[in-house]
Design a protein around this motif. Structure first.
Motif, PDB file in Angstrom:
ATOM      1  N   ALA A 184      -0.543  -4.045 -10.134  1.00 38.73           N
ATOM      2  CA  ALA A 184      -0.777  -5.441 -10.498  1.00 38.73           C
ATOM      3  C   ALA A 184       0.520  -6.239 -10.462  1.00 38.73           C
ATOM      4  CB  ALA A 184      -1.409  -5.518 -11.888  1.00 38.73           C
ATOM      5  N   TYR A 185       1.618  -5.625 -10.885  1.00 38.22           N
ATOM      6  CA  TYR A 185       2.923  -6.299 -10.867  1.00 38.22           C
ATOM      7  C   TYR A 185       3.290  -6.705  -9.442  1.00 38.22           C
ATOM      8  CZ  TYR A 185       8.034  -6.761 -11.176  1.00 38.22           C
ATOM      9  OH  TYR A 185       9.320  -7.207 -11.082  1.00 38.22           O
ATOM     10  N   ALA A 186       3.183  -5.753  -8.499  1.00 40.27           N
ATOM     11  CA  ALA A 186       3.561  -6.036  -7.120  1.00 40.27           C
ATOM     12  C   ALA A 186       2.674  -7.126  -6.522  1.00 40.27           C
ATOM     13  CB  ALA A 186       3.472  -4.763  -6.282  1.00 40.27           C
ATOM     14  N   GLY A 191       0.802  -1.216   0.000  1.00 43.32           N
ATOM     15  CA  GLY A 191       0.000   0.000   0.000  1.00 43.32           C
ATOM     16  C   GLY A 191       0.830   1.257   0.000  1.00 43.32           C
ATOM     17  N   VAL A 192       2.092   1.162   0.383  1.00 47.95           N
ATOM     18  CA  VAL A 192       2.969   2.333   0.351  1.00 47.95           C
ATOM     19  C   VAL A 192       3.102   2.848  -1.076  1.00 47.95           C
ATOM     20  CG1 VAL A 192       5.295   3.182   0.831  1.00 47.95           C
ATOM     21  CG2 VAL A 192       4.223   1.534   2.383  1.00 47.95           C
ATOM     22  N   VAL A 193       3.204   1.944  -2.027  1.00 50.04           N
ATOM     23  CA  VAL A 193       3.263   2.319  -3.438  1.00 50.04           C
ATOM     24  C   VAL A 193       1.872   2.347  -4.055  1.00 50.04           C
ATOM     25  CG1 VAL A 193       4.145   1.702  -5.728  1.00 50.04           C
ATOM     26  CG2 VAL A 193       5.605   1.439  -3.713  1.00 50.04           C
ATOM     27  N   ASN A 194       1.131   1.260  -3.846  1.00 46.34           N
ATOM     28  CA  ASN A 194      -0.155   1.116  -4.527  1.00 46.34           C
ATOM     29  C   ASN A 194      -1.243   2.017  -3.964  1.00 46.34           C
ATOM     30  OD1 ASN A 194       1.134  -0.824  -6.023  1.00 46.34           O
ATOM     31  ND2 ASN A 194       0.419  -2.516  -4.754  1.00 46.34           N
ATOM     32  N   GLY A 195      -1.118   2.423  -2.690  1.00 48.21           N
ATOM     33  CA  GLY A 195      -2.088   3.354  -2.127  1.00 48.21           C
ATOM     34  C   GLY A 195      -2.050   4.678  -2.861  1.00 48.21           C
ATOM     35  N   MET A 218       7.844   0.583 -17.016  1.00 46.60           N
ATOM     36  CA  MET A 218       7.698   1.181 -15.694  1.00 46.60           C
ATOM     37  C   MET A 218       7.514   0.146 -14.596  1.00 46.60           C
ATOM     38  SD  MET A 218       8.257   4.369 -15.747  1.00 46.60           S
ATOM     39  CE  MET A 218       7.789   4.656 -14.047  1.00 46.60           C
ATOM     40  N   THR A 219       6.871  -0.988 -14.892  1.00 47.67           N
ATOM     41  CA  THR A 219       6.715  -2.035 -13.886  1.00 47.67           C
ATOM     42  C   THR A 219       8.078  -2.552 -13.422  1.00 47.67           C
ATOM     43  OG1 THR A 219       6.446  -3.565 -15.734  1.00 47.67           O
ATOM     44  CG2 THR A 219       4.448  -2.817 -14.636  1.00 47.67           C
ATOM     45  N   ILE A 220       8.914  -2.911 -14.381  1.00 47.80           N
ATOM     46  CA  ILE A 220      10.248  -3.421 -14.063  1.00 47.80           C
ATOM     47  C   ILE A 220      11.090  -2.329 -13.432  1.00 47.80           C
ATOM     48  CG2 ILE A 220      12.382  -4.354 -15.042  1.00 47.80           C
ATOM     49  CD1 ILE A 220      10.678  -5.699 -17.175  1.00 47.80           C
TER      50      ILE A 220
END
Length: 447
Positions: free
Chosen positions: A380-382, A73-77, A247-249
């Motif tokens: 989605a990647y994480a 959630g630190v990134v995805n939030g 960007m995902t990688i």
């Protein structure tokens, strides 16, 4: 409505600007020279907040715990809040005003960054990150609308090209910058730095012009009808392919390097220069080639970039503990060129594919797809990485630590990375095919 230049040497007050009607009986003075830099400064924080934060995840996990949902959630939030509230602020900004929306966004960014930097737990940190995501959406909505309406048509395309380049620059320098800073100011200091940049933009927000609200409020926050134009759609899908294949990688590579090669944040940030340097030199390289060889078109560059991106993605299969890191140098460089080659072309080409009066709307749709696809793809990647690791080890606590970049089980992380990589390649290839179909359709229409 576009605020047009007034009499040289005069400055319109906010009250004067508010009295400008749809008929244009009164003219507003040209925007301050600081208007564009202030907007770009605030915008610069958003992609850094997406890509740079992942570098800090191993340190955050050590200090606040490895709960997978809260840690991601630190990134995805931020990503989820940004994607959702970008549409919300798009509607609100038409009602409360674009400058007010921008100012609210910078203030919220300061507040969210302070909460993040002082968070005593992952839950509080996630709250801070969600607030930052909401703030980023307000900054984007207010800033992009101001660029669309407050500047004359002859500079609007240039401003939006710079706007798009700033988004790309922030996203690419984020991990390297965060990696270099963490040893000196720790991850909490990185969040404070985001807030400090937003605070500067807030303090200088008086230079952002107040644009009259439209008399007829649009029913939609973003007009996606432009996507019916195959030329515009083809160019707009390029950032989507980049979000999936690059960007995902790029965002989570520091975590992969920590898990598989026990690499610390500064070293990982420095290694990512292999991907960022090609991004910086690519636009100049492309401009020189197109001047020398007029037959090279924007679509030619895009096709080459997509091919290079896919080759780089395949090369990342070499990232595993048993293979020296030197083997992934070439794939990382290729990924940088894959992202960077079309970077200086997409915004101008996409906006140029629609009528001049729709340039602001086109920029909004384009950047919505750019940042929205990044938010979705990165999240989605994480989630996929953690899900696969959990299935391999069967121990939730151990899976949490490995997903956060804990060294010692690099082979497990490598299994998850390779599995997700196949999906990224397939989705990138499908997006490339869609771009080619749009190009073919537009060629048929023109003929």
């Amino acid at each position: 409505m576009v605020v047009e230049p007034g009499v040289s040497g005069t400055t319109a007050s906010n009250e004067d600007l508010d009295r400008i009607g749809a008929g244009g009986a009164e003219r507003a003075a040209p925007p301050s020279r600081l208007a564009l830099p202030v907007i770009l400064l605030a915008v610069f924080v958003m992609p850094i907040g997406i890509s740079g934060t992942a570098v800090a995840l191993p340190g955050i996990a050590r200090d606040l715990g490895t709960n997978p949902t809260l840690l991601q959630g630190v990134v995805n939030g931020f990503n989820a809040a940004f994607a959702i509230f970008m549409l919300v602020w798009g509607v609100l900004s038409d009602r409360i005003g674009y400058k007010i929306t921008f100012v609210i966004g910078t203030a919220l960014m300061v507040a969210g960054s302070v909460i993040s930097a002082t968070a005593p737990s992952l839950l509080v940190l996630d709250v801070g990150r969600v607030i930052c995501g909401i703030a980023g959406a307000a900054i984007f909505a207010g800033g992009s609308a101001t660029l669309s309406r407050a500047f004359p048509p002859e500079v609007r395309g240039r401003n939006f090209a710079i706007f798009g380049s700033t988004l790309g620059l922030g996203g690419t320098v984020g991990p390297t910058l965060a990696g270099w800073l963490i040893p000196f100011i720790e991850w909490r200091g990185v969040f404070l730095l985001y807030g400090a940049v937003a605070a500067v933009a807030f303090c200088f927000s008086r230079h952002v012009p107040r644009v009259p609200r439209p008399e007829t409020l649009p029913a939609k926050a973003v007009d996606f009808s432009l996507l019916k134009n195959p030329v515009f759609l083809g160019f707009a899908l390029v950032p989507v392919a980049d979000a999936i294949g690059f960007m995902t990688i790029f965002t989570y590579l520091p975590v992969a390097l920590s898990a598989q090669h026990n690499m610390d944040a500064p070293t990982a940030g420095s290694l990512l220069l292999l991907m960022t340097v090609p991004i910086f030199i690519s636009p100049m390289l492309v401009a020189g080639i197109m001047r020398r060889f007029p037959s090279v078109t924007a679509m030619t560059v895009i096709y080459v970039s997509l091919a290079v991106l896919l080759i780089g993605d395949f090369g990342m299969f070499l990232l595993e503990p048993s293979i020296p890191l030197a083997w992934v140098i070439a794939p990382m460089i290729l990924l940088g060129f894959g992202w960077g080659l079309p970077a200086g072309l997409v915004d101008g080409a996409a906006i140029g594919a629609v009528p001049v009066e729709s340039s602001g709307t086109a920029a909004g749709v384009l950047n919505f797809l750019r940042l929205g696809s990044e938010a979705v793809a990165i999240g989605a990647y994480a989630a996929a990485i953690h899900w696969i690791i959990g299935g391999v080890v069967g121990d939730p606590a151990l899976a949490d630590r490995i997903s956060a970049g804990d060294a010692g089980n690099g082979n497990v992380y490598a299994v998850a990375f390779r599995s997700v990589l196949w999906v990224l390649i397939a989705l990138t290839a499908l997006t490339a095919i869609a771009i080619a179909i749009c190009h073919r359709r537009s060629s048929v229409v023109r003929s």
